[in-house]
Enzyme design. Structure first.
Site, PDB file in Angstrom:
ATOM      1  N   HIS A  55      62.721 -32.155 -10.154  1.00 30.92           N
ATOM      2  CA  HIS A  55      63.634 -33.226  -9.777  1.00 30.92           C
ATOM      3  C   HIS A  55      63.387 -34.494 -10.586  1.00 30.92           C
ATOM      4  O   HIS A  55      64.330 -35.197 -10.958  1.00 30.92           O
ATOM      5  CB  HIS A  55      63.499 -33.535  -8.284  1.00 30.92           C
ATOM      6  CG  HIS A  55      64.456 -34.578  -7.798  1.00 30.92           C
ATOM      7  ND1 HIS A  55      65.766 -34.300  -7.474  1.00 30.92           N
ATOM      8  CD2 HIS A  55      64.305 -35.910  -7.598  1.00 30.92           C
ATOM      9  CE1 HIS A  55      66.367 -35.409  -7.094  1.00 30.92           C
ATOM     10  NE2 HIS A  55      65.512 -36.404  -7.151  1.00 30.92           N
ATOM     11  N   LYS A 100      76.760 -44.267 -10.599  1.00 26.24           N
ATOM     12  CA  LYS A 100      75.915 -43.090 -10.766  1.00 26.24           C
ATOM     13  C   LYS A 100      76.065 -42.189  -9.553  1.00 26.24           C
ATOM     14  O   LYS A 100      76.296 -42.672  -8.435  1.00 26.24           O
ATOM     15  CB  LYS A 100      74.444 -43.509 -10.923  1.00 26.24           C
ATOM     16  CG  LYS A 100      73.488 -42.353 -11.241  1.00 26.24           C
ATOM     17  CD  LYS A 100      72.056 -42.859 -11.308  1.00 26.24           C
ATOM     18  CE  LYS A 100      71.080 -41.759 -11.668  1.00 26.24           C
ATOM     19  NZ  LYS A 100      69.683 -42.244 -11.626  1.00 26.24           N
ATOM     20  N   HIS A 104      71.118 -35.133  -2.811  1.00 21.49           N
ATOM     21  CA  HIS A 104      70.102 -35.101  -1.751  1.00 21.49           C
ATOM     22  C   HIS A 104      70.318 -33.814  -0.964  1.00 21.49           C
ATOM     23  O   HIS A 104      70.451 -33.817   0.257  1.00 21.49           O
ATOM     24  CB  HIS A 104      70.201 -36.332  -0.857  1.00 21.49           C
ATOM     25  CG  HIS A 104      68.894 -37.037  -0.687  1.00 21.49           C
ATOM     26  ND1 HIS A 104      68.427 -37.503   0.505  1.00 21.49           N
ATOM     27  CD2 HIS A 104      67.921 -37.330  -1.592  1.00 21.49           C
ATOM     28  CE1 HIS A 104      67.250 -38.082   0.348  1.00 21.49           C
ATOM     29  NE2 HIS A 104      66.920 -37.988  -0.916  1.00 21.49           N
ATOM     30  N   ASN A 105      70.346 -32.697  -1.707  1.00 19.59           N
ATOM     31  CA  ASN A 105      70.777 -31.423  -1.143  1.00 19.59           C
ATOM     32  C   ASN A 105      69.773 -30.822  -0.160  1.00 19.59           C
ATOM     33  O   ASN A 105      70.089 -30.578   1.004  1.00 19.59           O
ATOM     34  CB  ASN A 105      71.044 -30.427  -2.272  1.00 19.59           C
ATOM     35  CG  ASN A 105      72.091 -30.920  -3.256  1.00 19.59           C
ATOM     36  OD1 ASN A 105      72.865 -31.809  -2.948  1.00 19.59           O
ATOM     37  ND2 ASN A 105      72.105 -30.351  -4.448  1.00 19.59           N
ATOM     38  N   ARG A 125      70.174 -48.281  -4.111  1.00 16.20           N
ATOM     39  CA  ARG A 125      69.079 -49.036  -4.746  1.00 16.20           C
ATOM     40  C   ARG A 125      69.061 -48.824  -6.256  1.00 16.20           C
ATOM     41  O   ARG A 125      68.683 -49.729  -7.006  1.00 16.20           O
ATOM     42  CB  ARG A 125      67.730 -48.651  -4.134  1.00 16.20           C
ATOM     43  CG  ARG A 125      67.533 -49.164  -2.724  1.00 16.20           C
ATOM     44  CD  ARG A 125      66.083 -49.076  -2.279  1.00 16.20           C
ATOM     45  NE  ARG A 125      65.551 -47.733  -2.404  1.00 16.20           N
ATOM     46  CZ  ARG A 125      65.750 -46.750  -1.535  1.00 16.20           C
ATOM     47  NH1 ARG A 125      66.510 -46.956  -0.462  1.00 16.20           N
ATOM     48  NH2 ARG A 125      65.230 -45.545  -1.726  1.00 16.20           N
ATOM     49  N   ASP A 126      69.459 -47.648  -6.721  1.00 15.71           N
ATOM     50  CA  ASP A 126      69.583 -47.436  -8.176  1.00 15.71           C
ATOM     51  C   ASP A 126      70.559 -48.431  -8.785  1.00 15.71           C
ATOM     52  O   ASP A 126      70.327 -48.992  -9.861  1.00 15.71           O
ATOM     53  CB  ASP A 126      70.078 -46.010  -8.469  1.00 15.71           C
ATOM     54  CG  ASP A 126      68.950 -44.994  -8.516  1.00 15.71           C
ATOM     55  OD1 ASP A 126      67.779 -45.403  -8.633  1.00 15.71           O
ATOM     56  OD2 ASP A 126      69.238 -43.789  -8.439  1.00 15.71           O
ATOM     57  N   GLN A 250      62.701 -38.210   4.132  1.00 17.11           N
ATOM     58  CA  GLN A 250      62.539 -39.627   4.362  1.00 17.11           C
ATOM     59  C   GLN A 250      63.357 -40.092   5.563  1.00 17.11           C
ATOM     60  O   GLN A 250      64.318 -39.450   5.962  1.00 17.11           O
ATOM     61  CB  GLN A 250      62.980 -40.418   3.124  1.00 17.11           C
ATOM     62  CG  GLN A 250      62.378 -39.935   1.832  1.00 17.11           C
ATOM     63  CD  GLN A 250      63.268 -38.927   1.125  1.00 17.11           C
ATOM     64  OE1 GLN A 250      63.895 -38.079   1.755  1.00 17.11           O
ATOM     65  NE2 GLN A 250      63.311 -39.011  -0.195  1.00 17.11           N
ATOM     66  N   GLU A 322      57.687 -41.311  -0.076  1.00 17.77           N
ATOM     67  CA  GLU A 322      59.035 -41.690  -0.473  1.00 17.77           C
ATOM     68  C   GLU A 322      59.717 -42.502   0.620  1.00 17.77           C
ATOM     69  O   GLU A 322      60.928 -42.414   0.818  1.00 17.77           O
ATOM     70  CB  GLU A 322      59.836 -40.447  -0.866  1.00 17.77           C
ATOM     71  CG  GLU A 322      59.279 -39.793  -2.118  1.00 17.77           C
ATOM     72  CD  GLU A 322      59.966 -38.498  -2.520  1.00 17.77           C
ATOM     73  OE1 GLU A 322      60.972 -38.137  -1.874  1.00 17.77           O
ATOM     74  OE2 GLU A 322      59.506 -37.847  -3.479  1.00 17.77           O
ATOM     75  N   ASP A 510      77.497 -37.511 -13.833  1.00 19.52           N
ATOM     76  CA  ASP A 510      77.583 -36.128 -13.349  1.00 19.52           C
ATOM     77  C   ASP A 510      76.393 -35.763 -12.477  1.00 19.52           C
ATOM     78  O   ASP A 510      75.302 -36.313 -12.608  1.00 19.52           O
ATOM     79  CB  ASP A 510      77.690 -35.137 -14.515  1.00 19.52           C
ATOM     80  CG  ASP A 510      76.521 -35.229 -15.469  1.00 19.52           C
ATOM     81  OD1 ASP A 510      75.368 -35.153 -15.028  1.00 19.52           O
ATOM     82  OD2 ASP A 510      76.759 -35.379 -16.682  1.00 19.52           O
ATOM     83  N   ASN A 548      72.458 -36.765 -12.641  1.00 17.21           N
ATOM     84  CA  ASN A 548      71.392 -36.096 -11.919  1.00 17.21           C
ATOM     85  C   ASN A 548      71.523 -34.582 -12.128  1.00 17.21           C
ATOM     86  O   ASN A 548      72.621 -34.068 -12.283  1.00 17.21           O
ATOM     87  CB  ASN A 548      71.516 -36.444 -10.429  1.00 17.21           C
ATOM     88  CG  ASN A 548      70.493 -35.758  -9.549  1.00 17.21           C
ATOM     89  OD1 ASN A 548      70.848 -34.970  -8.682  1.00 17.21           O
ATOM     90  ND2 ASN A 548      69.228 -36.027  -9.747  1.00 17.21           N
TER      91      ASN A 548
END
Length: 749
Positions: A55, A100, A104-105, A125-126, A250, A322, A510, A548
């Site tokens: 990841h 983006k 979160h699969n 946050r990104d 998380q 995390e 993507d 991602n």
């Protein structure tokens, strides 16, 4: 708790370490020892294990992803490209937009609410870390069979998590998708997209520069939730027993994140930050190593100063945690006091945990003992790179030979009518209002278009009306039949969706969701999809700005369909000139743009009526897609059309149903000469759209299409309270609405 210091690690080379339990391979562990010239400490092993996970490191995908840079089209709009937290594009008037999409699969299967909620929190946050104010989110989702019991467990939790977190942040959810297919049973796809807006001069990057500058950790306290979470969960295959790693998911607090957003934006406004990074996958391990790696020096961190929710956490657990709602900033010493004042004002905990050094090492201490001493690039950017073997699956030829065009078709108008109702009422084609009504689509007051429109659209300047449109698409059925073409069709559909609203497509993000990279067949699908997408982006002039990769999406030996989800962002000079999808004016003319061919491979009709997947997906003509987009944008800008809707899943009849129901107006249609009524209604040929044209604009519109060489057939008129196909059947809007809107509530309410 034993303290495994650097000196002790040097003195005890033969101590057994749990590298395999942390997801590392033997050769990876040996490589770490080679880099360090000794065995790693426990803390170093923890850092490498999460940062070298699939990841975080992209170790199986890097060799294919580089095409997005090598084949990238020249773009005057690109301000920040691949490699940062998110891409940034120039949209004019001094504004920049960053966007983006991420996955979160696996966490969302284990703990649907928190997995999805923290997916939204992480992508927000990104965007924030780039210097932008987040302004909207989107959520492309995939679930197992709609009537499967586990879908009833996963979907409501995921939707509640997305809505709960996003609504509390005050961010409108303006688009996305919901797709059901048995292949996602046990492995749903929860992808999340965020859009942010800033001025050009406000762009921030993730780098730690300036010897003596302070490293400040701010936001929530660090807890035990999410230890080895997304970094490890997303780097392995689930077994048949299903959910097992609940503690690794998380836990989110959207109210804390809202404070963090406002605090960070104020810090940016006062120019207090040299570099910044959010804490997402791999937590502090990621933030410290990436900041140091991208900077001009080294970094020293006092780990025992990190504010904790759980005082029993070991150094390794603190580095791997995390926990959500945390950021890491690099601040000049003279600005630290003001930085801390702003954090206190917003009730955000902030702590100086270290400083930038003039060396080239990342050094971490715990109560005075050195527990990490590593070259930061080896952690963050120089992990393993695998050329995984890949091969076209043996079953691919048979799948493509099983032609959907040969399936039994309706014999007359009555059967056509019955199949139309079955199609528009099927879970994938039915209204998703039960889901999207749980999201706030209009908070902040700048939403111009939202679900179920072709694209979400946000106004970013009140005075001029400047805005951006964003769409996401991805058809796993097409990609299963041909991953190269399937990826191009995903891009083409998003591109077309953006253009249908009147916006000019600019750039791509993507989220590439695939099975295990250790399976040569799944790796072939991934390689082909990357090649297809890179080629198509070059032709359409829309560079990939970031995104991602999500691998290991399978349960046991059963992988999901290859699912490249493609987001396209476009710009519109004045949102007042947007084109909606609804047919709203009786008497307007309905035109079908593009060529309709007998293309039913992977179609909604073949799935709903025959439970079939086989043949070839629709052909892609990227130059036609570009031409269609130019026509849609020009017609929107010049007031030639009042409504537009792209044709994709479900073909013409699905698009017509949606446009008619949205506007509350019916349509009378005539099948063009030489075209089979069945193909006319159900074909999924790409490069097509329907538009409604005021009679006063018909000549101007058709002249434009003719001059540019775009096929445009007048197929009917907006009229009445039914969809009537002359000589075939008529179905009332009331009956269509019942079929279209009752399905999802009946399955999930």
């Amino acid at each position: 708790m034993s303290l495994d210091t650097v000196k002790h690690a040097s003195d005890t080379p033969d101590v057994e370490q749990p590298w395999a339990e942390l997801g590392l391979k033997r050769d990876e562990y040996d490589r770490i020892r080679e880099i360090l010239g000794r065995r790693p400490t426990g803390a170093e092993l923890a850092m490498y294990s999460v940062m070298w996970s699939e990841h975080c490191s992209y170790k199986s995908s890097k060799v294919h992803l580089k095409q997005f840079g090598e084949k990238a089209p020249a773009s005057d709009a690109m301000l920040v490209g691949i490699g940062e937290n998110a891409g940034v594009v120039d949209v004019g008037q001094g504004y920049a937009v960053t966007f983006k999409v991420e996955s979160h699969n696996h966490p969302s299967y284990i703990e649907p609410y928190q997995g999805a909620a923290t997916g939204i929190g992480g992508i927000v946050r990104d965007i924030l870390a780039m210097g932008a104010r987040p302004v909207a989110v989107m959520d492309p989702l995939r679930f197992g069979a709609a009537d499967h019991p586990d879908t009833r467990r996963v979907l409501p939790g995921v939707v509640a998590g997305i809505g709960g977190y996003g609504n509390c942040l005050g961010l409108p959810n303006i688009g996305g998708e919901v797709v059901f297919d048995p292949c996602y049973q046990g492995n749903p796809l929860v992808n999340a997209l965020c859009v942010g807006v800033m001025r050009h001069e406000d762009i921030h990057l993730a780098k730690a520069s300036g010897t003596g500058n302070k490293v400040i950790l701010y936001g929530a306290r660090t807890g035990g939730d999410g230890i080895g979470g997304v970094s490890v969960l997303a780097s392995e295959t689930f077994d048949e027993t299903g959910p097992a790693k609940r503690p690794a998911v998380q836990v989110g607090d959207p109210f804390q994140e809202k404070l963090l957003i406002e605090c960070t934006l104020e810090v940016f406004k006062e120019d207090l930050v040299v570099g910044i990074q959010d804490l997402g996958g791999a937590g502090l391990s990621c933030a410290t190593s990436e900041l140091a790696s991208a900077g001009s020096g080294g970094m020293r961190v006092e780990l025992d100063t990190v504010p904790l929710r759980d005082s029993t956490l070991s150094p390794e657990e603190i580095l791997m945690s995390e926990s959500q709602e945390r950021m890491c900033a690099i601040v000049e010493p003279g600005k630290v006091d003001r930085f801390l004042e702003i954090c206190e004002k917003w009730d955000v905990i902030a702590t100086v945990i270290g400083e930038v050094t003039d060396g080239d090492r990342l050094e971490i201490y715990w109560h005075g003992e050195q527990i990490v001493d590593v070259p930061p690039r080896t952690v963050a950017h120089e992990g393993p790179v695998y050329n995984r073997p890949y091969a076209r699956p043996e079953w691919q030829d048979a799948l493509q030979a099983d032609d959907a065009n040969a399936l039994p078709r309706p014999k007359d108008g009555d059967e056509l009518r019955e199949q139309v109702l079955r199609l528009v009422g099927s879970p994938n084609q039915a209204s998703k209002a039960w889901i999207t009504d749980q999201y706030d689509r209009y908070v902040l007051g700048n939403t111009v278009l939202a679900q179920p429109e072709d694209s979400g659209m946000i106004r970013i300047d009140e005075e001029t009306g400047l805005g951006v449109a964003v769409a996401t698409d991805g058809n796993g059925r097409y990609a299963k039949l041909d991953p190269y073409t399937g990826a191009q069709l995903a891009l083409a559909e998003s591109y077309r969706n953006v253009a249908a609203t009147g916006a000019k497509p600019l750039a791509v993000t993507d989220c590439l969701n695939f099975g295990s990279p250790e399976d040569p067949g799944a790796m072939w699908q991934f390689a082909e999809a990357c090649r297809g997408l890179a080629d198509a982006c070059r032709t359409l002039g829309t560079p990939v700005t970031g995104g991602n990769v999500s691998l290991y999406n399978q349960t046991g030996d059963t992988a999901i369909h290859p699912t490249p989800v493609v987001g396209v962002l476009g710009v519109i000079d004045d949102v007042a000139r947007r084109t909606p999808m609804a047919f709203a004016e009786e008497g307007q003319l309905v035109y079908l743009l593009g060529d309709t061919r007998e293309e039913l491979g992977g179609s909604a009709w073949s799935q709903v009526i025959h439970d079939h997947l086989g043949g070839m997906p629709p052909k892609v003509d990227l130059e036609r897609e570009r031409l269609l987009a130019e026509i849609l944008i020009s017609a929107s800008r010049d007031g030639m059309i009042d409504a537009a809707h792209d044709l994709s899943d479900g073909g013409l009849v699905q698009a017509l149903t949606e446009s008619c129901l949205k506007g509350g107006k019916g349509a009378r249609l005539v099948v063009p000469d030489g075209l089979d009524p069945f193909v006319f209604l159900f074909s999924e040929s790409a490069g097509r759209a329907i538009v409604s044209v005021p009679r006063s604009e018909e000549l101007r519109f058709t002249d434009m299409c003719g001059a540019r060489g775009l096929p445009a057939a007048r197929i009917g008129v907006v009229d009445g309270d039914a969809i009537e196909v002359q000589g075939q059947f008529s179905v009332s809007l009331a009956e269509l609405r019942e079929a279209h809107e009752a399905t999802i509530p009946a399955l999930l309410a």
